[in-house]
Design an enzyme around this catalytic site. Structure first.
Site, mmCIF file in Angstrom:
data_model
loop_
_atom_site.group_PDB
_atom_site.id
_atom_site.type_symbol
_atom_site.label_atom_id
_atom_site.label_comp_id
_atom_site.label_asym_id
_atom_site.label_seq_id
_atom_site.Cartn_x
_atom_site.Cartn_y
_atom_site.Cartn_z
ATOM 1 N N LYS A 1 1.394 -2.463 -12.781
ATOM 2 C CA LYS A 1 -0.022 -2.632 -13.150
ATOM 3 C C LYS A 1 -0.133 -3.302 -14.534
ATOM 4 O O LYS A 1 0.566 -4.255 -14.795
ATOM 5 C CB LYS A 1 -0.738 -1.287 -13.089
ATOM 6 C CG LYS A 1 -0.512 -0.564 -11.764
ATOM 7 C CD LYS A 1 -1.449 0.569 -11.567
ATOM 8 C CE LYS A 1 -1.106 1.299 -10.268
ATOM 9 N NZ LYS A 1 -2.142 2.210 -9.842
ATOM 10 N N HIS B 1 -4.552 -5.182 -3.704
ATOM 11 C CA HIS B 1 -4.515 -3.823 -4.264
ATOM 12 C C HIS B 1 -5.944 -3.320 -4.449
ATOM 13 O O HIS B 1 -6.836 -4.084 -4.826
ATOM 14 C CB HIS B 1 -3.763 -3.820 -5.599
ATOM 15 C CG HIS B 1 -3.397 -2.437 -6.034
ATOM 16 N ND1 HIS B 1 -4.318 -1.573 -6.589
ATOM 17 C CD2 HIS B 1 -2.226 -1.758 -5.970
ATOM 18 C CE1 HIS B 1 -3.714 -0.413 -6.852
ATOM 19 N NE2 HIS B 1 -2.451 -0.502 -6.494
ATOM 20 N N GLU C 1 -2.145 2.020 1.332
ATOM 21 C CA GLU C 1 -2.334 2.856 0.145
ATOM 22 C C GLU C 1 -3.718 3.513 0.189
ATOM 23 O O GLU C 1 -4.725 2.871 -0.154
ATOM 24 C CB GLU C 1 -2.261 1.998 -1.119
ATOM 25 C CG GLU C 1 -0.956 1.266 -1.288
ATOM 26 C CD GLU C 1 -0.717 0.951 -2.753
ATOM 27 O OE1 GLU C 1 0.219 1.526 -3.304
ATOM 28 O OE2 GLU C 1 -1.485 0.165 -3.332
ATOM 29 N N GLY D 1 -2.555 7.044 -8.085
ATOM 30 C CA GLY D 1 -2.659 7.471 -9.486
ATOM 31 C C GLY D 1 -3.275 8.835 -9.673
ATOM 32 O O GLY D 1 -3.625 9.220 -10.795
ATOM 33 N N SER E 1 0.861 7.963 -5.190
ATOM 34 C CA SER E 1 1.556 9.077 -5.841
ATOM 35 C C SER E 1 2.913 9.380 -5.203
ATOM 36 O O SER E 1 3.338 10.542 -5.150
ATOM 37 C CB SER E 1 0.668 10.331 -5.874
ATOM 38 O OG SER E 1 -0.522 10.059 -6.594
HETATM 39 C C1 PEP Z 1 -0.093 1.772 -6.775
HETATM 40 O O1 PEP Z 1 -0.479 1.374 -7.839
HETATM 41 O O2 PEP Z 1 0.035 0.962 -5.857
HETATM 42 C C2 PEP Z 1 0.220 3.188 -6.603
HETATM 43 C C3 PEP Z 1 0.543 3.624 -5.425
HETATM 44 O O3 PEP Z 1 0.160 3.980 -7.728
HETATM 45 P P1 PEP Z 1 0.705 5.495 -7.888
HETATM 46 O O4 PEP Z 1 2.072 5.549 -7.267
HETATM 47 O O5 PEP Z 1 0.706 5.753 -9.338
HETATM 48 O O6 PEP Z 1 -0.245 6.376 -7.135
#
Ligand code: PEP
Length: 273
Positions: free
Chosen positions: A29, A111, A186, A192, A232
């Protein structure tokens, strides 16, 4: 029909199910805050055993050029976004032509933080993302394509989630070539937050996405395309998630900034060996 797609079809015909090579990506990120920290993060990537798993990492735009030639294990430096117009008068944008010039072959798009979750405005939507994917493929690059539902949809149940996945996938079903596209599923509520989808819920959604692809693209495409889980994911939950048959890897945010990233790669390598 691309040669890769033809090969997948033939292999499918003669051998049935094809093993999908796992793939794990690290999304840094807008981190780190200083270039002085990049070598440490790249060392985490280079510590990964890539013998049984593809690995990629997504540095922030300002850091892509520095990171582009620093891996020693084949891990792919993968920018977090691109445009669909190429080079020219597009202030603040990044072009795949510039990426290819850096020796890069892959880019991530879609994303949720660029689909409006970032909070400024929707920078991408399903149609602009499809246009980007076509542009990326025409340029000969591969793509990690992110999809996922917000909490309000997850709360309505799996059927509602898959209906939303169908909406997000509809403009790209015809572009889903497993040799040039990895899907990163996702769930937005898991990104996050420290809240991970249960292995059972993640498996059910991945299977549902694969079924949608079988129905609207082809059975061969659905069998061969890799679907990563993101939200996560970390070293502790990766083994159980990796045991699920339709989870082919992870897109990792927070944990990709830590040494435990290599353990996530090891977990899925072991589970799919
Ligand atoms: C991401 O940014 O694609 C993500 C999955 O973040 P995190 O693993 O921190 O949840």
């Amino acid at each position: 029909l691309s040669p890769q797609r033809w090969l997948v079809g033939v292999l499918h015909l003669f051998y049935g199910i094809i093993a999908r090579r796992p793939v794990v990506g690290g999304n840094w990120k807008c981190n780190p805050d200083s270039m002085s920290k990049l070598d440490g993060l790249i060392a985490n990537i280079n510590d990964c055993d890539t013998s049984q798993c593809d690995v990629y990492f997504c540095p922030s735009p300002l850091h892509v050029a520095y990171c582009s030639d620093k891996t020693t294990n084949g891990a792919k430096c993968t920018p977090q976004n691109c445009n669909f117009t190429g080079c020219g008068a597009y202030t603040g944008e990044m072009a795949v032509e510039q990426m290819k010039d850096l020796g890069l072959s892959q880019v991530l798009i879609g994303h949720s933080e660029r689909r409006g979750e970032f909070g400024i405005f929707p920078m991408d939507d399903n149609n602009s993302l499809a246009t980007k994917l076509k542009y990326i493929q025409d340029a000969g690059m591969s793509c990690v394509y992110c999809i996922g539902e917000p909490l309000s949809i997850r709360e309505k149940g799996l059927e509602a989630v898959l209906a939303e996945m169908h909406v997000q996938l509809t403009p790209i079903y015809s572009l889903l070539d497993p040799s040039s596209v990895v899907i990163a599923y996702e769930p937005v509520w898991a990104i996050g937050t420290g809240v991970t989808a249960t292995p059972e819920d993640a498996q059910a959604t991945h299977k549902g996405i694969r079924d949608l692809i079988a129905k609207h693209a082809s059975a061969e495409t659905a069998e061969a395309i890799r679907i990563q889980y993101g939200g996560s994911a970390n070293a502790a939950n990766a083994p159980d998630l990796s045991a699920q048959p339709d989870i082919d890897g992870f897109l990792v945010g927070g944990a990709s900034l830590k040494p435990e990233f290599k353990e996530i790669v090891a977990a899925i390598s072991k589970a799919k060996a």
